[in-house]
Design a protein around this motif. Structure first.
Motif, PDB file in Angstrom:
ATOM      1  N   ALA A 216       0.838  -1.201   0.000  1.00 44.08           N
ATOM      2  CA  ALA A 216       0.000   0.000   0.000  1.00 44.08           C
ATOM      3  C   ALA A 216       0.875   1.253   0.000  1.00 44.08           C
ATOM      4  O   ALA A 216       2.010   1.248   0.491  1.00 44.08           O
ATOM      5  N   TYR A 217       0.335   2.326  -0.577  1.00 42.76           N
ATOM      6  CA  TYR A 217       1.008   3.617  -0.605  1.00 42.76           C
ATOM      7  C   TYR A 217       0.061   4.674  -0.056  1.00 42.76           C
ATOM      8  O   TYR A 217      -1.152   4.618  -0.285  1.00 42.76           O
ATOM      9  N   THR A 218       0.611   5.652   0.623  1.00 43.11           N
ATOM     10  CA  THR A 218      -0.184   6.712   1.240  1.00 43.11           C
ATOM     11  C   THR A 218       0.099   8.045   0.557  1.00 43.11           C
ATOM     12  O   THR A 218       1.265   8.380   0.286  1.00 43.11           O
ATOM     13  N   VAL A 219      -0.956   8.788   0.283  1.00 44.64           N
ATOM     14  CA  VAL A 219      -0.811  10.101  -0.343  1.00 44.64           C
ATOM     15  C   VAL A 219      -0.181  11.066   0.669  1.00 44.64           C
ATOM     16  O   VAL A 219      -0.697  11.246   1.773  1.00 44.64           O
ATOM     17  N   ASN A 220       0.928  11.673   0.276  1.00 46.39           N
ATOM     18  CA  ASN A 220       1.687  12.569   1.139  1.00 46.39           C
ATOM     19  C   ASN A 220       1.040  13.957   1.173  1.00 46.39           C
ATOM     20  O   ASN A 220       0.320  14.344   0.263  1.00 46.39           O
ATOM     21  N   LEU A 221       1.328  14.710   2.243  1.00 42.41           N
ATOM     22  CA  LEU A 221       0.829  16.087   2.331  1.00 42.41           C
ATOM     23  C   LEU A 221       1.347  16.952   1.184  1.00 42.41           C
ATOM     24  O   LEU A 221       0.681  17.903   0.781  1.00 42.41           O
ATOM     25  N   ARG A 222       2.512  16.625   0.668  1.00 43.91           N
ATOM     26  CA  ARG A 222       3.085  17.417  -0.429  1.00 43.91           C
ATOM     27  C   ARG A 222       2.513  16.927  -1.760  1.00 43.91           C
ATOM     28  O   ARG A 222       3.208  16.394  -2.615  1.00 43.91           O
ATOM     29  N   THR A 231       3.878   7.818  -0.197  1.00 42.71           N
ATOM     30  CA  THR A 231       4.763   7.276   0.828  1.00 42.71           C
ATOM     31  C   THR A 231       4.567   5.766   0.926  1.00 42.71           C
ATOM     32  O   THR A 231       3.438   5.286   1.058  1.00 42.71           O
ATOM     33  N   GLY A 232       5.644   5.033   0.862  1.00 41.70           N
ATOM     34  CA  GLY A 232       5.592   3.581   0.955  1.00 41.70           C
ATOM     35  C   GLY A 232       6.995   3.019   0.924  1.00 41.70           C
ATOM     36  O   GLY A 232       7.979   3.751   1.050  1.00 41.70           O
ATOM     37  N   LYS A 233       7.099   1.715   0.733  1.00 45.41           N
ATOM     38  CA  LYS A 233       8.412   1.085   0.682  1.00 45.41           C
ATOM     39  C   LYS A 233       9.152   1.551  -0.567  1.00 45.41           C
ATOM     40  O   LYS A 233       8.660   1.395  -1.688  1.00 45.41           O
ATOM     41  N   PRO A 234      10.347   2.140  -0.416  1.00 41.29           N
ATOM     42  CA  PRO A 234      11.101   2.619  -1.585  1.00 41.29           C
ATOM     43  C   PRO A 234      11.442   1.480  -2.544  1.00 41.29           C
ATOM     44  O   PRO A 234      11.701   0.347  -2.124  1.00 41.29           O
ATOM     45  N   GLY A 251      -1.302  10.774 -14.869  1.00 41.20           N
ATOM     46  CA  GLY A 251      -1.412   9.335 -14.611  1.00 41.20           C
ATOM     47  C   GLY A 251      -0.095   8.606 -14.668  1.00 41.20           C
ATOM     48  O   GLY A 251       0.005   7.453 -14.216  1.00 41.20           O
ATOM     49  N   THR A 252       0.952   9.244 -15.192  1.00 43.63           N
ATOM     50  CA  THR A 252       2.275   8.623 -15.191  1.00 43.63           C
ATOM     51  C   THR A 252       2.797   8.514 -13.754  1.00 43.63           C
ATOM     52  O   THR A 252       2.717   9.472 -12.987  1.00 43.63           O
ATOM     53  N   ILE A 253       3.317   7.341 -13.398  1.00 40.46           N
ATOM     54  CA  ILE A 253       3.906   7.144 -12.071  1.00 40.46           C
ATOM     55  C   ILE A 253       5.416   7.054 -12.236  1.00 40.46           C
ATOM     56  O   ILE A 253       5.926   6.140 -12.891  1.00 40.46           O
ATOM     57  N   GLN A 254       6.116   8.023 -11.664  1.00 40.83           N
ATOM     58  CA  GLN A 254       7.569   8.074 -11.741  1.00 40.83           C
ATOM     59  C   GLN A 254       8.192   7.590 -10.432  1.00 40.83           C
ATOM     60  O   GLN A 254       7.541   7.619  -9.390  1.00 40.83           O
ATOM     61  N   VAL A 255       9.450   7.186 -10.532  1.00 45.62           N
ATOM     62  CA  VAL A 255      10.195   6.771  -9.344  1.00 45.62           C
ATOM     63  C   VAL A 255      11.390   7.703  -9.192  1.00 45.62           C
ATOM     64  O   VAL A 255      12.235   7.808 -10.087  1.00 45.62           O
ATOM     65  N   THR A 256      11.462   8.377  -8.062  1.00 49.08           N
ATOM     66  CA  THR A 256      12.534   9.340  -7.831  1.00 49.08           C
ATOM     67  C   THR A 256      13.846   8.615  -7.534  1.00 49.08           C
ATOM     68  O   THR A 256      13.885   7.391  -7.366  1.00 49.08           O
ATOM     69  N   GLY A 257      14.911   9.396  -7.434  1.00 53.73           N
ATOM     70  CA  GLY A 257      16.218   8.820  -7.135  1.00 53.73           C
ATOM     71  C   GLY A 257      16.266   8.112  -5.799  1.00 53.73           C
ATOM     72  O   GLY A 257      17.078   7.192  -5.604  1.00 53.73           O
ATOM     73  N   SER A 258      15.420   8.500  -4.860  1.00 52.03           N
ATOM     74  CA  SER A 258      15.381   7.855  -3.544  1.00 52.03           C
ATOM     75  C   SER A 258      14.441   6.660  -3.512  1.00 52.03           C
ATOM     76  O   SER A 258      14.279   6.022  -2.466  1.00 52.03           O
ATOM     77  N   GLY A 259      13.812   6.339  -4.656  1.00 51.66           N
ATOM     78  CA  GLY A 259      12.938   5.173  -4.731  1.00 51.66           C
ATOM     79  C   GLY A 259      11.487   5.449  -4.389  1.00 51.66           C
ATOM     80  O   GLY A 259      10.681   4.509  -4.317  1.00 51.66           O
ATOM     81  N   ASP A 260      11.130   6.714  -4.179  1.00 54.98           N
ATOM     82  CA  ASP A 260       9.750   7.056  -3.861  1.00 54.98           C
ATOM     83  C   ASP A 260       8.938   7.267  -5.142  1.00 54.98           C
ATOM     84  O   ASP A 260       9.488   7.544  -6.219  1.00 54.98           O
ATOM     85  N   LEU A 261       7.614   7.181  -4.998  1.00 58.99           N
ATOM     86  CA  LEU A 261       6.720   7.302  -6.154  1.00 58.99           C
ATOM     87  C   LEU A 261       6.112   8.695  -6.239  1.00 58.99           C
ATOM     88  O   LEU A 261       5.773   9.304  -5.227  1.00 58.99           O
ATOM     89  N   VAL A 262       5.956   9.168  -7.474  1.00 60.12           N
ATOM     90  CA  VAL A 262       5.226  10.397  -7.749  1.00 60.12           C
ATOM     91  C   VAL A 262       4.206  10.086  -8.837  1.00 60.12           C
ATOM     92  O   VAL A 262       4.560   9.625  -9.919  1.00 60.12           O
ATOM     93  N   MET A 263       2.936  10.312  -8.518  1.00 62.56           N
ATOM     94  CA  MET A 263       1.866  10.120  -9.497  1.00 62.56           C
ATOM     95  C   MET A 263       1.510  11.485 -10.089  1.00 62.56           C
ATOM     96  O   MET A 263       1.054  12.385  -9.377  1.00 62.56           O
ATOM     97  N   LEU A 264       1.764  11.668 -11.365  1.00 62.01           N
ATOM     98  CA  LEU A 264       1.518  12.958 -12.006  1.00 62.01           C
ATOM     99  C   LEU A 264       0.027  13.167 -12.241  1.00 62.01           C
ATOM    100  O   LEU A 264      -0.703  12.231 -12.553  1.00 62.01           O
ATOM    101  N   MET A 265      -0.405  14.435 -12.097  1.00 59.96           N
ATOM    102  CA  MET A 265      -1.817  14.766 -12.240  1.00 59.96           C
ATOM    103  C   MET A 265      -2.005  15.876 -13.273  1.00 59.96           C
ATOM    104  O   MET A 265      -1.113  16.138 -14.063  1.00 59.96           O
TER     105      MET A 265
END
Length: 332
Positions: A216-222, A231-234, A251-265
């Motif tokens: 599971a992933y949680t939507v971050n305040l940012r 926020t979830g397991k990198p 809708g594109t889901i990217q993975v940052t250098g630290s392994g976190d997810l960003v869902m583009l809107m």
């Protein structure tokens, strides 16, 4: 038809279906985050899907009808309230001049769309009325709505809108006995987001791919209209090379250098340099639009063919809704 904003709420902007013809010039799509709710609000008053609506983020907003108005709303961010009574969603609603309508919190979601017969009359910028806040153009003066702003509906109502309005006025009704069933167009599992694995999926090890599809992933305040930080397991990359800036879309889901997810809107950039692990199926983007910080989601893999079939099925259902409304009022 005219309203005055009494209280604008946290973030309220004018949006339509977005601007797609300027991606090559690095202009984001923008438009309604929840395109389905936007379209249903328009259909309920007889509008074309592309007519502009007001996108309210959360609630705590209100407006006054300066003239008689025919409006409708859709989305999970708020309920419309008139004289202490909850107004039904996905229905045409008629209010006389002087009426004050409030938006109160609906804890289920984040965004609500207000349509007026004829659409909200703001200038087109690059073939769209959508507000792009970062660059300050489109919508109402390129900005979020503020107290005392006056919005006017389009001057020319189509035949269906006129007939809906006439029927309610003649029968002294606020709304008719029919509505559009938005829930029937949404999946049962509203926290399961269906995705198609994307171009750089092979950049990640098997454990990370399995983690992406099971944890599971949680939507971050940012999180905002540009994208959600999850926020979830990198995730761990097995390919360390850098990606040249390449095409991305809502809708594109990217993975940052630290392994976190960003869902583009909706307001996301047109290109990006992070590897793309997945793309949200178009039919599930409305679910993503209603997510709030703290909400938890999971991802489920589907094929490109399945995603396309789901999209076509929903478009067929939306076309049938338009035909049924038109048929109902062409018989009057």
């Amino acid at each position: 038809m005219k309203i005055t904003i009494i209280k604008p709420g946290l973030l309220s902007t004018v949006q339509d279906m977005g601007r797609y013809r300027y991606l090559s010039q690095a202009v984001p799509v923008s438009g309604a985050m929840d395109e389905l709710a936007h379209r249903l609000a328009n259909k309920a008053v007889g509008n074309d899907d592309h007519c502009a609506t007001i996108e309210f983020t959360y609630a705590d907003a209100s407006f006054k009808a300066e003239t008689s108005i025919l409006i409708s709303y859709s989305g999970d961010g708020a309920f419309l309230v008139y004289q202490g009574e909850l107004m039904p969603a996905e229905k045409p609603l008629f209010f006389s001049a002087g009426s004050v309508i409030k938006l109160i919190s609906n804890p289920i979601g984040a965004r609500t769309y207000l349509a007026v017969a004829g659409g909200w009359n703001v200038p087109d910028v690059m073939e769209s009325k959508s507000t792009y806040l970062t660059a300050g153009f489109g919508g109402y003066k390129g900005r979020a709505l503020q107290k005392a702003d006056v919005l006017v509906g389009g001057p020319n109502l189509n035949e269906i809108s006129n007939k809906i309005l006439k029927q309610l006025v003649e029968r002294s009704l606020i709304y008719p006995n029919w509505c559009i069933s938005r829930n029937s167009l949404l999946p049962v599992k509203k926290r399961e987001i269906r995705v198609v694995l994307a171009n750089e999926i092979c950049w990640f090890d098997a454990t990370s791919i399995l983690s992406f599809l099971t944890n599971a992933y949680t939507v971050n305040l940012r999180s905002n209209r540009m994208g959600y930080q999850l926020t979830g397991k990198p995730l761990v990359r097995k390919v360390t090379k850098e990606l040249l800036s390449t095409a991305v879309t809502p809708g594109t889901i990217q993975v940052t250098g630290s392994g976190d997810l960003v869902m583009l809107m909706a307001d996301c950039q047109t290109t990006g340099g992070y590897p793309r692990i997945a793309q949200v199926a178009a039919v599930d983007l409305p679910l993503c639009a209603q997510l709030k910080p703290g909400d938890t989601i999971e991802f489920a893999e589907i094929s490109r063919d399945e995603a396309e079939e789901l999209y076509l099925e929903r478009e067929h259902d939306l076309l049938l809704i338009t035909k049924v409304i038109n048929l109902k009022y062409t018989q009057i």
